[in-house]
Design a protein around this motif. Structure first.
Motif, PDB file in Angstrom:
ATOM      1  N   SER A   1       0.818  -1.213   0.000  1.00 53.75           N
ATOM      2  CA  SER A   1       0.000   0.000   0.000  1.00 53.75           C
ATOM      3  C   SER A   1       0.851   1.262   0.000  1.00 53.75           C
ATOM      4  O   SER A   1       0.418   2.313  -0.470  1.00 53.75           O
ATOM      5  CB  SER A   1      -0.915   0.010   1.221  1.00 53.75           C
ATOM      6  OG  SER A   1      -0.139   0.067   2.418  1.00 53.75           O
TER       7      SER A   1
ATOM      8  N   GLY B   1      -1.664   1.459  -5.066  1.00 56.33           N
ATOM      9  CA  GLY B   1      -3.001   1.301  -4.517  1.00 56.33           C
ATOM     10  C   GLY B   1      -3.577  -0.064  -4.868  1.00 56.33           C
ATOM     11  O   GLY B   1      -2.860  -0.983  -5.284  1.00 56.33           O
ATOM     12  N   LEU B   2      -4.872  -0.183  -4.732  1.00 56.32           N
ATOM     13  CA  LEU B   2      -5.540  -1.438  -5.005  1.00 56.32           C
ATOM     14  C   LEU B   2      -5.988  -1.474  -6.465  1.00 56.32           C
ATOM     15  O   LEU B   2      -6.910  -0.755  -6.877  1.00 56.32           O
ATOM     16  CB  LEU B   2      -6.759  -1.602  -4.085  1.00 56.32           C
ATOM     17  CG  LEU B   2      -7.594  -2.868  -4.319  1.00 56.32           C
ATOM     18  CD1 LEU B   2      -6.751  -4.125  -4.129  1.00 56.32           C
ATOM     19  CD2 LEU B   2      -8.809  -2.888  -3.405  1.00 56.32           C
TER      20      LEU B   2
ATOM     21  N   SER C   1      -2.004  -5.153  -8.762  1.00 58.53           N
ATOM     22  CA  SER C   1      -1.406  -5.111  -7.422  1.00 58.53           C
ATOM     23  C   SER C   1      -2.004  -6.192  -6.520  1.00 58.53           C
ATOM     24  O   SER C   1      -1.309  -6.775  -5.681  1.00 58.53           O
ATOM     25  CB  SER C   1      -1.623  -3.732  -6.798  1.00 58.53           C
ATOM     26  OG  SER C   1      -3.004  -3.461  -6.600  1.00 58.53           O
TER      27      SER C   1
ATOM     28  N   LEU D   1      -5.280  -4.674   2.459  1.00 55.02           N
ATOM     29  CA  LEU D   1      -4.960  -3.845   1.304  1.00 55.02           C
ATOM     30  C   LEU D   1      -6.201  -3.125   0.776  1.00 55.02           C
ATOM     31  O   LEU D   1      -6.106  -2.018   0.232  1.00 55.02           O
ATOM     32  CB  LEU D   1      -4.353  -4.708   0.195  1.00 55.02           C
ATOM     33  CG  LEU D   1      -3.876  -3.977  -1.068  1.00 55.02           C
ATOM     34  CD1 LEU D   1      -2.715  -3.047  -0.739  1.00 55.02           C
ATOM     35  CD2 LEU D   1      -3.468  -4.985  -2.135  1.00 55.02           C
TER      36      LEU D   1
ATOM     37  N   LEU E   1      -5.838   2.152   6.443  1.00 52.90           N
ATOM     38  CA  LEU E   1      -4.962   0.985   6.467  1.00 52.90           C
ATOM     39  C   LEU E   1      -4.385   0.733   7.848  1.00 52.90           C
ATOM     40  O   LEU E   1      -4.377  -0.386   8.343  1.00 52.90           O
ATOM     41  CB  LEU E   1      -3.835   1.181   5.449  1.00 52.90           C
ATOM     42  CG  LEU E   1      -2.810   0.046   5.370  1.00 52.90           C
ATOM     43  CD1 LEU E   1      -3.472  -1.210   4.874  1.00 52.90           C
ATOM     44  CD2 LEU E   1      -1.643   0.431   4.479  1.00 52.90           C
TER      45      LEU E   1
END
Length: 428
Positions: free
Chosen positions: A85, A89-90, A94, A126, A131
């Motif tokens: 992270s 990003g997501l 990833s 994630l 987070l």
């Protein structure tokens, strides 16, 4: 009497591994959830009871090892998610990378069955917006669940499953005895090949019985590890394990014995018995004594009282002596029948050889030798595992170059077995 029987059945059911595991897991999951509600910032901290359910096992040793692997998998997954992270990003790629990395890293950190848990933890962390809080809460809930499961087993130590394993070993020996008795009943009557093959298949099914006993014995071995209520746990494990190994060898030989009798039935006609009447009578006595020796051996390796161990050893010695005498009579009678059926002398010799193998395995001297070898092997493995501590201990006792005392070689098998038996069983 019915009330007493009902109470006895209820107590016996309470000692069942499934019942014990169910009650402990339920209590641990509930307590974990209550604690997590007060500590975690999550509205429904279900990770804590989930961890408790996965951690709690029927033995203390399994609970500790499972708890360590479970916490390790979650921490590793959270750390991977935090690292990813910080860089990306997501996205679909990833997510694929973090799953791949988690599964690969999980193999190296030795979390065993919790390898997928590493990837699950990484994906869940994630995909959240906050987070840091999510990562901390997931680790905290995992620690709560694992801690409650371990604490519950420390405060209320799980039962020692030696008795259950002993009952399984004795039951296996009785099944072998029953098979020998059924085989002996068909020796002096015309036996169809189908009946002989049925006994062969029954002998083969004993392999499955051995596997079931092995599961019960592994549970008993785990219950002896790290259990504060148990002394001489290593000796107990070695005695039970070597006893099951001996019976497993006898199962294999018994299967070969029934195969030889099946081949003999094929050689004979359907209207001709396997053996003459006088041979069959003596062989029936031989199989009866052989079955009694198997049961006496199982009782010997599973008994918990020294006096009972001596009685079991005396019964085993008597059965073995009677079996050897019957075996010699059978050998002489079969030798006299070789001229009548010279084409079957190989099978007659095979039957005698297989009986000799079982008698040799059950001999107290042979078992004593096995016990000593396994104890020496276990001591050697422990010295290698804790080599540093061993060197320190040797230095304190007289220098690293001093002679290492060796275990004396077994002399009289019965005497040595009695001495081992007195220190075998866990004292609670």
């Amino acid at each position: 009497m019915p009330a007493r029987e009902a109470v006895a059945a209820l107590l016996k059911r309470g000692r069942d591994p499934v019942v014990t595991l169910t009650l402990r897991a339920t209590v641990a999951a509930t307590i974990s959830y209550v604690i997590a509600l007060r500590i975690s910032t999550e509205a429904a901290p279900l990770t804590a009871p989930l961890t408790a359910l996965l951690v709690v096992q029927v033995t203390l040793y399994s609970t500790i090892t499972t708890g360590i692997r479970r916490v390790n998998s979650v921490v590793v997954g959270v750390l991977l998610a935090v690292g990813f992270s910080a860089l990306v990003g997501l996205t679909w790629w990833s997510l694929g990378l973090v799953v791949l990395a988690a599964l690969v890293v999980g193999q190296f950190v030795r979390v065993d069955e919790f390898v997928n848990e590493v990837a699950i933890s990484a994906m869940l962390v994630l995909g959240v917006s906050q987070l840091a809080h999510q990562a901390w809460d997931r680790v905290l809930e995992t620690l709560i669940g694992a801690g409650v499961g371990l604490l519950l087993n420390f405060l209320f130590a799980p039962p020692v499953w030696v008795g259950t394993a002993g009952e399984s070993i004795e039951d296996l020996a009785r099944r072998m005895r029953h098979l020998l008795l059924r085989v002996s009943e068909e020796l002096d009557v015309p036996t169809a090949v189908e009946h002989a093959e049925a006994r062969l298949h029954e002998a083969r099914r004993l392999d499955q019985d051995v596997s079931e006993v092995d599961v019960a014995l592994r549970r008993a071995e785990d219950s002896l590890r790290l259990n504060p209520r148990v002394k001489e746990g290593l000796l107990s494990r070695v005695v039970l394990r070597t006893g099951l190994d001996t019976l497993e060898i006898c199962v294999v030989v018994l299967r070969v014995l029934t195969r030889s009798l099946t081949d003999l039935a094929r050689r004979r006609g359907e209207d001709e018995p396997l053996f003459a009447w006088d041979v069959a009578v003596v062989m029936e006595q031989l199989f009866a004594h052989l079955g009694g020796a198997l049961v006496s051996f199982a009782v010997l390796v599973t008994t918990q009282v020294s006096r009972n161990a001596e009685e079991a050893e005396e019964r085993l010695a008597a059965e073995l002596s009677a079996a050897r005498a019957s075996r010699d009579n059978v050998a002489q009678l079969l030798l006299d029948r070789v001229r009548e059926h010279p084409h079957a002398w190989q099978l007659h010799g095979a039957v005698l050889a297989e009986v000799d193998r079982i008698l040799d395995e059950l001999t107290p001297e042979h078992r004593s030798q096995r016990l000593m070898e396994e104890l020496d092997r276990a001591a050697h493995t422990r010295r290698e595992r804790f080599a540093v501590l061993t060197r320190i201990r040797d230095t304190v006792r007289g220098g690293p170059g001093g002679p290492v005392p060796r275990r004396p070689a077994p002399r009289a098998g019965g005497l040595l077995l009695r001495r081992l038996q007195r220190g075998v069983w866990p004292r609670e």
